[in-house]
Enzyme design. Structure first.
Site, PDB file in Angstrom:
ATOM      1  N   HIS A  91       1.218  12.082   8.591  1.00 28.87           N
ATOM      2  CA  HIS A  91       2.324  12.335   7.605  1.00 28.87           C
ATOM      3  C   HIS A  91       2.061  11.669   6.348  1.00 28.87           C
ATOM      4  O   HIS A  91       2.384  10.499   6.193  1.00 28.87           O
ATOM      5  CB  HIS A  91       3.720  12.326   7.852  1.00 28.87           C
ATOM      6  CG  HIS A  91       4.742  12.856   6.997  1.00 28.87           C
ATOM      7  ND1 HIS A  91       5.855  12.267   6.750  1.00 28.87           N
ATOM      8  CD2 HIS A  91       4.678  13.879   6.214  1.00 28.87           C
ATOM      9  CE1 HIS A  91       6.637  12.833   5.768  1.00 28.87           C
ATOM     10  NE2 HIS A  91       5.853  13.891   5.404  1.00 28.87           N
ATOM     11  N   GLU A 120       2.069   8.017   7.914  1.00 28.36           N
ATOM     12  CA  GLU A 120       2.823   7.791   9.145  1.00 28.36           C
ATOM     13  C   GLU A 120       1.911   8.476  10.353  1.00 28.36           C
ATOM     14  O   GLU A 120       1.546   9.713   9.960  1.00 28.36           O
ATOM     15  CB  GLU A 120       4.016   8.497   9.194  1.00 28.36           C
ATOM     16  CG  GLU A 120       5.036   7.695   8.149  1.00 28.36           C
ATOM     17  CD  GLU A 120       6.632   8.437   8.226  1.00 28.36           C
ATOM     18  OE1 GLU A 120       7.445   7.703   8.029  1.00 28.36           O
ATOM     19  OE2 GLU A 120       6.740   9.563   7.700  1.00 28.36           O
ATOM     20  N   ASN A 174      11.200  10.245   5.867  1.00 31.88           N
ATOM     21  CA  ASN A 174      11.892  10.951   5.739  1.00 31.88           C
ATOM     22  C   ASN A 174      13.339  11.022   6.212  1.00 31.88           C
ATOM     23  O   ASN A 174      14.390  11.507   5.700  1.00 31.88           O
ATOM     24  CB  ASN A 174      11.358  12.692   5.752  1.00 31.88           C
ATOM     25  CG  ASN A 174      10.352  12.990   4.649  1.00 31.88           C
ATOM     26  OD1 ASN A 174      10.285  12.448   3.576  1.00 31.88           O
ATOM     27  ND2 ASN A 174       9.678  14.143   5.073  1.00 31.88           N
TER      28      ASN A 174
HETATM   29  N1  3HC Z   1      -3.882  11.205  -8.372  1.00 31.51           N
HETATM   30  C1  3HC Z   1      -4.475  10.068  -8.913  1.00 31.51           C
HETATM   31  N2  3HC Z   1      -3.602   9.333  -9.709  1.00 31.51           N
HETATM   32  C2  3HC Z   1      -2.118   9.557 -10.062  1.00 31.51           C
HETATM   33  C3  3HC Z   1      -1.661  10.766  -9.508  1.00 31.51           C
HETATM   34  C4  3HC Z   1      -2.609  11.738  -8.715  1.00 31.51           C
HETATM   35  N3  3HC Z   1      -1.894  12.896  -8.248  1.00 31.51           N
HETATM   36  N4  3HC Z   1      -0.399  10.890 -10.024  1.00 31.51           N
HETATM   37  C5  3HC Z   1      -0.402   9.527 -10.775  1.00 31.51           C
HETATM   38  N5  3HC Z   1      -1.502   8.953 -10.863  1.00 31.51           N
HETATM   39  C6  3HC Z   1      -1.501   7.598 -11.199  1.00 31.51           C
HETATM   40  C7  3HC Z   1      -1.533   7.658 -12.878  1.00 31.51           C
HETATM   41  O1  3HC Z   1      -2.529   8.052 -13.648  1.00 31.51           O
HETATM   42  C8  3HC Z   1      -1.138   6.272 -13.083  1.00 31.51           C
HETATM   43  O2  3HC Z   1      -2.190   5.471 -13.387  1.00 31.51           O
HETATM   44  P1  3HC Z   1      -2.297   4.462 -14.422  1.00 31.51           P
HETATM   45  O3  3HC Z   1      -1.449   3.244 -13.978  1.00 31.51           O
HETATM   46  O4  3HC Z   1      -3.750   3.968 -14.413  1.00 31.51           O
HETATM   47  O5  3HC Z   1      -1.826   4.828 -15.800  1.00 31.51           O
HETATM   48  C9  3HC Z   1      -0.317   5.970 -11.870  1.00 31.51           C
HETATM   49  O6  3HC Z   1      -0.678   6.984 -10.946  1.00 31.51           O
HETATM   50  C10 3HC Z   1       1.014   5.883 -12.065  1.00 31.51           C
HETATM   51  O7  3HC Z   1       1.330   7.241 -12.703  1.00 31.51           O
HETATM   52  P2  3HC Z   1       2.377   7.462 -14.017  1.00 31.51           P
HETATM   53  O8  3HC Z   1       2.025   6.329 -15.158  1.00 31.51           O
HETATM   54  O9  3HC Z   1       2.202   8.784 -14.227  1.00 31.51           O
HETATM   55  O10 3HC Z   1       3.696   7.263 -13.423  1.00 31.51           O
HETATM   56  P3  3HC Z   1       4.667   6.136 -12.827  1.00 31.51           P
HETATM   57  O11 3HC Z   1       4.242   4.814 -12.776  1.00 31.51           O
HETATM   58  O12 3HC Z   1       6.058   6.647 -12.947  1.00 31.51           O
HETATM   59  O13 3HC Z   1       4.405   6.544 -11.207  1.00 31.51           O
HETATM   60  C11 3HC Z   1       4.810   7.773  -9.157  1.00 31.51           C
HETATM   61  C12 3HC Z   1       4.593   7.764 -10.642  1.00 31.51           C
HETATM   62  C13 3HC Z   1       3.576   6.900  -8.596  1.00 31.51           C
HETATM   63  C14 3HC Z   1       5.071   9.074  -8.823  1.00 31.51           C
HETATM   64  C15 3HC Z   1       6.080   6.982  -8.919  1.00 31.51           C
HETATM   65  O14 3HC Z   1       7.218   7.251  -9.875  1.00 31.51           O
HETATM   66  C16 3HC Z   1       6.406   6.677  -7.497  1.00 31.51           C
HETATM   67  O15 3HC Z   1       5.941   5.935  -6.944  1.00 31.51           O
HETATM   68  N6  3HC Z   1       7.441   7.695  -7.390  1.00 31.51           N
HETATM   69  C17 3HC Z   1       8.075   7.757  -6.132  1.00 31.51           C
HETATM   70  C18 3HC Z   1       7.279   8.805  -5.206  1.00 31.51           C
HETATM   71  C19 3HC Z   1       7.598   8.837  -3.664  1.00 31.51           C
HETATM   72  O16 3HC Z   1       8.806   8.325  -3.194  1.00 31.51           O
HETATM   73  N7  3HC Z   1       6.968   9.910  -3.132  1.00 31.51           N
HETATM   74  C20 3HC Z   1       7.220  10.172  -1.705  1.00 31.51           C
HETATM   75  C21 3HC Z   1       8.206  11.502  -1.629  1.00 31.51           C
HETATM   76  S1  3HC Z   1       8.706  12.026   0.007  1.00 31.51           S
HETATM   77  C22 3HC Z   1       7.200  12.584   0.288  1.00 31.51           C
HETATM   78  O17 3HC Z   1       6.226  13.169  -0.351  1.00 31.51           O
HETATM   79  C23 3HC Z   1       7.387  13.261   1.896  1.00 31.51           C
HETATM   80  C24 3HC Z   1       7.298  14.739   1.987  1.00 31.51           C
HETATM   81  O18 3HC Z   1       7.160  14.940   3.474  1.00 31.51           O
HETATM   82  C25 3HC Z   1       8.718  15.353   1.538  1.00 31.51           C
END
Ligand code: 3HC
Length: 310
Positions: free
Chosen positions: A164, A176, A214
């Site tokens: 996961h 996971e 989750n």
């Molecule tokens: N691929 C590669 N790099 C990426 C990327 C991707 N898809 N998305 C973002 N990045 C990079 C950006 O380029 C940036 O790099 P930098 O530091 O060099 O500029 C870095 O990641 C941080 O991105 P941003 O500056 O755009 O934005 P943030 O600092 O706000 O971070 C985030 C964005 C990483 C999404 C952060 O807000 C975060 O960790 N949020 C929580 C996400 C979370 O909880 N995810 C789990 C969800 S539950 C799940 O997925 C389970 C499912 O079963 C439902």
């Protein structure tokens, strides 16, 4: 920033991280499947990304290209030539296919990341079970269904488990690894080693609803929506509260929009049906209304917040 640290470390020491898995077939070219394909190819393994829809595959290739570029810029910031080589070589390791059966012929590992529907998953795995070599491990990236229920259709139950991932896959460091009732020790160990080989930190969990993340995250987002629905605080204030008061990178309502309100509702509804006595899984009218109106969050440009279309 923190997330990229681990990717950099693992990329630079990837030769030290060996895995028995060399060929990985990923079924499902959506957000999760594309992310899994990217991190696998980045780690030097051969990938076949499968989707029945060729348009989905071409969109995935575009997004993988962009996201590899982000990683390359970070890892090889002093060396644009190396950055370009990294992107080109990683992309070259990803083949695409619209036929799952032919795509598993040489697979050591199959990771399924398709729609969260048990019947559709059963149809797929039944076909793959007769097509894949006997050593091939099958894994599901399901976010809320039971690994044992998905595995019930295959003969190779000892070679079936859960892997996961989290969105965005290239950034989130966790994997996971889920042991089903019949997952063998050898399969479990191979899944753990593979997770490490692609740069993830692995944790182990039994086949329990929502696994660890989750099971905690979905009720937390649900409680935030109930708080909003009661009018106790605004969406903005709830999100600010959890970011500044608890140090979360996103607030719970932003996160629900990010994960997708349809996905959040789907997970809650499935658990509510299975565990009607658990009030944390009760339906949330404000969530149901948004989904009915097609306001699914970031992906549709509107959820509890509005987003600029990319
Ligand atoms: N691929 C590669 N790099 C990426 C990327 C991707 N898809 N998305 C973002 N990045 C990079 C950006 O380029 C940036 O790099 P930098 O530091 O060099 O500029 C870095 O990641 C941080 O991105 P941003 O500056 O755009 O934005 P943030 O600092 O706000 O971070 C985030 C964005 C990483 C999404 C952060 O807000 C975060 O960790 N949020 C929580 C996400 C979370 O909880 N995810 C789990 C969800 S539950 C799940 O997925 C389970 C499912 O079963 C439902």
């Amino acid at each position: 920033m923190i997330q990229f640290g681990i990717i950099v470390r693992n990329l630079s020491s990837s030769s030290a991280l060996q895995s028995a898995i060399k060929n990985v077939t990923i079924i499902g070219g959506g957000l999760m499947g594309s992310g899994i394909a990217q991190v696998t190819a980045q780690a030097g393994q051969n990938v076949t990304l499968v989707d029945v829809n060729a348009d989905v595959l071409s969109k995935s290739q575009k997004s993988i290209n962009i996201n590899l570029g982000k990683v390359a810029k970070k890892v090889f910031k002093e060396n644009p030539q190396e950055a370009e080589k990294f992107v080109t070589e990683s992309l070259a390791r990803i083949k695409t296919s619209t036929d799952p059966v032919s795509a598993v012929q040489t697979a050591d590992l199959v990771v399924e990341a398709i729609v969260e529907n048990i019947d559709v998953k059963h149809q797929l795995f039944q076909k793959l079970d007769s097509a894949a070599p006997s050593h091939t491990i099958f894994a599901s990236n399901t976010s809320s269904l039971s690994i044992n229920e998905i595995a019930s259709i295959v003969k190779r139950k000892d070679k079936f488990g859960g892997l996961h991932f989290f969105n965005p896959v290239p950034v989130m460091r966790l994997l996971e690894v889920v042991r089903g009732a019949e997952t063998s020790e050898a399969t479990y160990k191979t899944m753990m080693e593979w997770g490490k080989s692609i740069g993830k930190t692995c944790i182990t969990c039994k086949d329990t609803p929502g696994f660890v993340v989750n099971r905690l995250l979905v009720p937390y987002m649900a409680e935030a929506l109930r708080l909003l629905e009661r009018g106790d605080a605004s969406a903005r204030d709830i999100d600010i509260a959890m970011k500044l008061g608890a140090g979360y990178p996103m607030g719970p309502i932003e996160l629900a929009d990010y994960v997708g309100l349809d996905t959040t509702k789907f997970i809650l509804d499935g658990w509510h049906k299975k565990y009607p006595e658990q009030p944390l899984f009760n339906p949330i009218p404000i969530l149901d209304k948004h989904v009915a109106e097609g306001k699914l969050g970031l992906k549709t440009g509107e959820g509890f917040y509005k987003y600029e279309k990319k």
